[in-house]
Design a protein around this motif. Sequence first.
Motif, PDB file in Angstrom:
ATOM      1  N   ASN A  81      22.557   2.523  -8.087  1.00 24.08           N
ATOM      2  CA  ASN A  81      22.056   1.235  -7.614  1.00 24.08           C
ATOM      3  C   ASN A  81      22.815   0.811  -6.360  1.00 24.08           C
ATOM      4  O   ASN A  81      23.973   0.405  -6.428  1.00 24.08           O
ATOM      5  N   PHE A  82      22.137   0.920  -5.220  1.00 23.39           N
ATOM      6  CA  PHE A  82      22.635   0.384  -3.958  1.00 23.39           C
ATOM      7  C   PHE A  82      21.753  -0.780  -3.506  1.00 23.39           C
ATOM      8  O   PHE A  82      21.621  -1.034  -2.307  1.00 23.39           O
ATOM      9  N   GLY A  83      21.151  -1.480  -4.474  1.00 20.57           N
ATOM     10  CA  GLY A  83      20.213  -2.533  -4.108  1.00 20.57           C
ATOM     11  C   GLY A  83      20.486  -3.890  -4.709  1.00 20.57           C
ATOM     12  O   GLY A  83      19.945  -4.892  -4.233  1.00 20.57           O
ATOM     13  N   CYS A  84      21.315  -3.965  -5.765  1.00 19.29           N
ATOM     14  CA  CYS A  84      21.541  -5.250  -6.430  1.00 19.29           C
ATOM     15  C   CYS A  84      22.151  -6.255  -5.454  1.00 19.29           C
ATOM     16  O   CYS A  84      23.194  -5.987  -4.851  1.00 19.29           O
ATOM     17  N   PRO A  85      21.528  -7.453  -5.299  1.00 23.85           N
ATOM     18  CA  PRO A  85      22.012  -8.399  -4.303  1.00 23.85           C
ATOM     19  C   PRO A  85      22.912  -9.504  -4.842  1.00 23.85           C
ATOM     20  O   PRO A  85      23.399 -10.326  -4.067  1.00 23.85           O
ATOM     21  N   VAL A  86      23.162  -9.560  -6.155  1.00 25.69           N
ATOM     22  CA  VAL A  86      23.856 -10.721  -6.702  1.00 25.69           C
ATOM     23  C   VAL A  86      25.337 -10.700  -6.355  1.00 25.69           C
ATOM     24  O   VAL A  86      25.950  -9.645  -6.183  1.00 25.69           O
ATOM     25  N   VAL A 122      18.432   7.406  -5.980  1.00 22.69           N
ATOM     26  CA  VAL A 122      19.024   6.154  -5.488  1.00 22.69           C
ATOM     27  C   VAL A 122      17.951   5.086  -5.399  1.00 22.69           C
ATOM     28  O   VAL A 122      16.808   5.362  -5.047  1.00 22.69           O
ATOM     29  N   LYS A 123      18.355   3.851  -5.736  1.00 18.82           N
ATOM     30  CA  LYS A 123      17.521   2.698  -5.421  1.00 18.82           C
ATOM     31  C   LYS A 123      18.299   1.796  -4.472  1.00 18.82           C
ATOM     32  O   LYS A 123      19.479   1.519  -4.694  1.00 18.82           O
ATOM     33  N   THR A 124      17.632   1.356  -3.393  1.00 22.99           N
ATOM     34  CA  THR A 124      18.307   0.507  -2.421  1.00 22.99           C
ATOM     35  C   THR A 124      17.305  -0.445  -1.773  1.00 22.99           C
ATOM     36  O   THR A 124      16.162  -0.552  -2.215  1.00 22.99           O
ATOM     37  N   ARG A 125      17.748  -1.132  -0.730  1.00 27.08           N
ATOM     38  CA  ARG A 125      16.909  -2.108  -0.013  1.00 27.08           C
ATOM     39  C   ARG A 125      16.771  -1.708   1.450  1.00 27.08           C
ATOM     40  O   ARG A 125      17.328  -0.703   1.889  1.00 27.08           O
ATOM     41  N   ALA A 149      15.492  11.827  -4.933  1.00 30.66           N
ATOM     42  CA  ALA A 149      14.398  10.861  -4.771  1.00 30.66           C
ATOM     43  C   ALA A 149      15.019   9.532  -4.382  1.00 30.66           C
ATOM     44  O   ALA A 149      16.189   9.256  -4.683  1.00 30.66           O
ATOM     45  N   LEU A 150      14.228   8.710  -3.707  1.00 27.46           N
ATOM     46  CA  LEU A 150      14.720   7.414  -3.218  1.00 27.46           C
ATOM     47  C   LEU A 150      13.699   6.331  -3.507  1.00 27.46           C
ATOM     48  O   LEU A 150      12.521   6.469  -3.184  1.00 27.46           O
ATOM     49  N   THR A 151      14.160   5.259  -4.142  1.00 28.71           N
ATOM     50  CA  THR A 151      13.322   4.068  -4.351  1.00 28.71           C
ATOM     51  C   THR A 151      13.797   2.981  -3.402  1.00 28.71           C
ATOM     52  O   THR A 151      14.993   2.677  -3.345  1.00 28.71           O
ATOM     53  N   ILE A 152      12.853   2.394  -2.674  1.00 28.23           N
ATOM     54  CA  ILE A 152      13.189   1.363  -1.689  1.00 28.23           C
ATOM     55  C   ILE A 152      12.527   0.053  -2.072  1.00 28.23           C
ATOM     56  O   ILE A 152      11.304  -0.035  -2.207  1.00 28.23           O
ATOM     57  N   HIS A 153      13.357  -0.975  -2.254  1.00 29.41           N
ATOM     58  CA  HIS A 153      12.846  -2.331  -2.453  1.00 29.41           C
ATOM     59  C   HIS A 153      12.633  -2.962  -1.082  1.00 29.41           C
ATOM     60  O   HIS A 153      13.539  -2.936  -0.245  1.00 29.41           O
ATOM     61  N   GLY A 154      11.459  -3.519  -0.871  1.00 28.33           N
ATOM     62  CA  GLY A 154      11.066  -3.963   0.460  1.00 28.33           C
ATOM     63  C   GLY A 154      11.627  -5.292   0.916  1.00 28.33           C
ATOM     64  O   GLY A 154      10.937  -6.063   1.594  1.00 28.33           O
ATOM     65  N   ARG A 155      12.869  -5.579   0.565  1.00 27.10           N
ATOM     66  CA  ARG A 155      13.558  -6.777   1.049  1.00 27.10           C
ATOM     67  C   ARG A 155      14.973  -6.401   1.460  1.00 27.10           C
ATOM     68  O   ARG A 155      15.495  -5.376   1.047  1.00 27.10           O
ATOM     69  N   THR A 156      15.603  -7.259   2.239  1.00 25.27           N
ATOM     70  CA  THR A 156      17.014  -7.098   2.558  1.00 25.27           C
ATOM     71  C   THR A 156      17.851  -7.796   1.490  1.00 25.27           C
ATOM     72  O   THR A 156      17.328  -8.568   0.670  1.00 25.27           O
ATOM     73  N   ARG A 157      19.142  -7.569   1.529  1.00 21.83           N
ATOM     74  CA  ARG A 157      20.006  -8.270   0.598  1.00 21.83           C
ATOM     75  C   ARG A 157      19.967  -9.765   0.879  1.00 21.83           C
ATOM     76  O   ARG A 157      19.973 -10.579  -0.059  1.00 21.83           O
ATOM     77  N   LYS A 162      13.355 -13.633  -2.353  1.00 17.73           N
ATOM     78  CA  LYS A 162      12.482 -14.607  -1.697  1.00 17.73           C
ATOM     79  C   LYS A 162      11.546 -13.932  -0.702  1.00 17.73           C
ATOM     80  O   LYS A 162      11.831 -12.860  -0.177  1.00 17.73           O
ATOM     81  N   GLY A 163      10.439 -14.611  -0.409  1.00 20.70           N
ATOM     82  CA  GLY A 163       9.504 -14.100   0.586  1.00 20.70           C
ATOM     83  C   GLY A 163       8.782 -12.858   0.110  1.00 20.70           C
ATOM     84  O   GLY A 163       8.974 -12.380  -1.008  1.00 20.70           O
ATOM     85  N   GLU A 164       7.947 -12.335   0.976  1.00 21.11           N
ATOM     86  CA  GLU A 164       7.186 -11.133   0.642  1.00 21.11           C
ATOM     87  C   GLU A 164       7.993  -9.879   0.931  1.00 21.11           C
ATOM     88  O   GLU A 164       8.743  -9.810   1.901  1.00 21.11           O
ATOM     89  N   ALA A 165       7.817  -8.888   0.088  1.00 18.44           N
ATOM     90  CA  ALA A 165       8.422  -7.582   0.364  1.00 18.44           C
ATOM     91  C   ALA A 165       7.696  -6.925   1.534  1.00 18.44           C
ATOM     92  O   ALA A 165       6.476  -6.988   1.635  1.00 18.44           O
TER      93      ALA A 165
END
Length: 328
Positions: A81-86, A122-125, A149-157, A162-165
């Motif tokens: 997980n390279f995507g968690c923003p908290v 990996v999952k990231t942003r 394999a790579l999963t990309i969440h369509g937002r920045t940290r 918020k907002g649209e991906a």
Amino acid sequence: MEDVSDPPFRYVCKHNGADLMYSEFISSEGLIRDAIKSRQKLDFFEYERPFGIQIFGGDEEAMAMSARIVDTVQPDLVDINFGCPVKKVVCKGAGAAVLKDVDTMTRLSAAVVKSTSLPVTVKTRLGWDDESKNIEEVALRLQDAGIQALTIHGRTRAQLYKGEADWTLIAKVKENPRIHIPIFGNGDIDSPEKARLYRDRYGVDGLMIGRAAIGYPWIFNEIKHYLRTGEHLPPPGIEQRIEAIRSHLLRSVEWKGPVVGILEMRRHYTNYLKGFPHIKEFRNQLVQKKTVEEIGEVLQQVQARYAGFVPERAVASFSQSQFEDCAY
């Protein structure tokens, strides 16, 4: 999703068509310290396969050691997980914080790859913020490090949830001729129509769904049926929803014991029953009951009250503070 995608939740998702599932994300530091909560998150059932265990951390040695620990329980893959923003994750230099240092991200990934015999994903942003959307470079560097394999969440940290991906950069990664690993898209997939639109428009190899499955595990079969046939499955009525709640509740009690199992189910009732008019009275009763039998009696009343009523499709909703405790 921490404190959400536990075995009871995964059971109802698998029962309703989820193809690939992941553990709650697990702290690498917690694993190597032998923390009870972290160790418990390694547990899964054979029926859950294919199954991935997701780890996070910012220390190379800890990530390597935790990967070796994950290896011993033999899931189908290890996910980073390279995507968690908290804040509680980012402040430790883990999750999305690593997007600010691609060299560190690459070293961490390579360390995990070298420490396990399992495929590593990996999952990231998209990046840390709008000024540093570096996902195209990140994808190439991670591929070179050996991830499969790579999963990309369509937002920045900075966007949090918020907002649209923005899937346009996901598409750019997928279209790069130098990229040969599967690319999966994540963010805002909450209907069969959107799933087909995003798959076709952006050319991804697959779709990852998180929040939209909370309280609505039927989304997996609905999407798969729509992609195959172009037709919609009938939406779940009150009988299906009550059945899902009962299954989730019983698994929760079996897994966590009667006190914790019932307590942690309380967060799910609102989303399972979203869209039913004047449901607040029943929801308040459900969160106050302390035994499975008492909860069952309330669920019987709910089923009788709303027999034949089918709500419009509703997506799970959370406040930002809830997401601080429900990270992914």
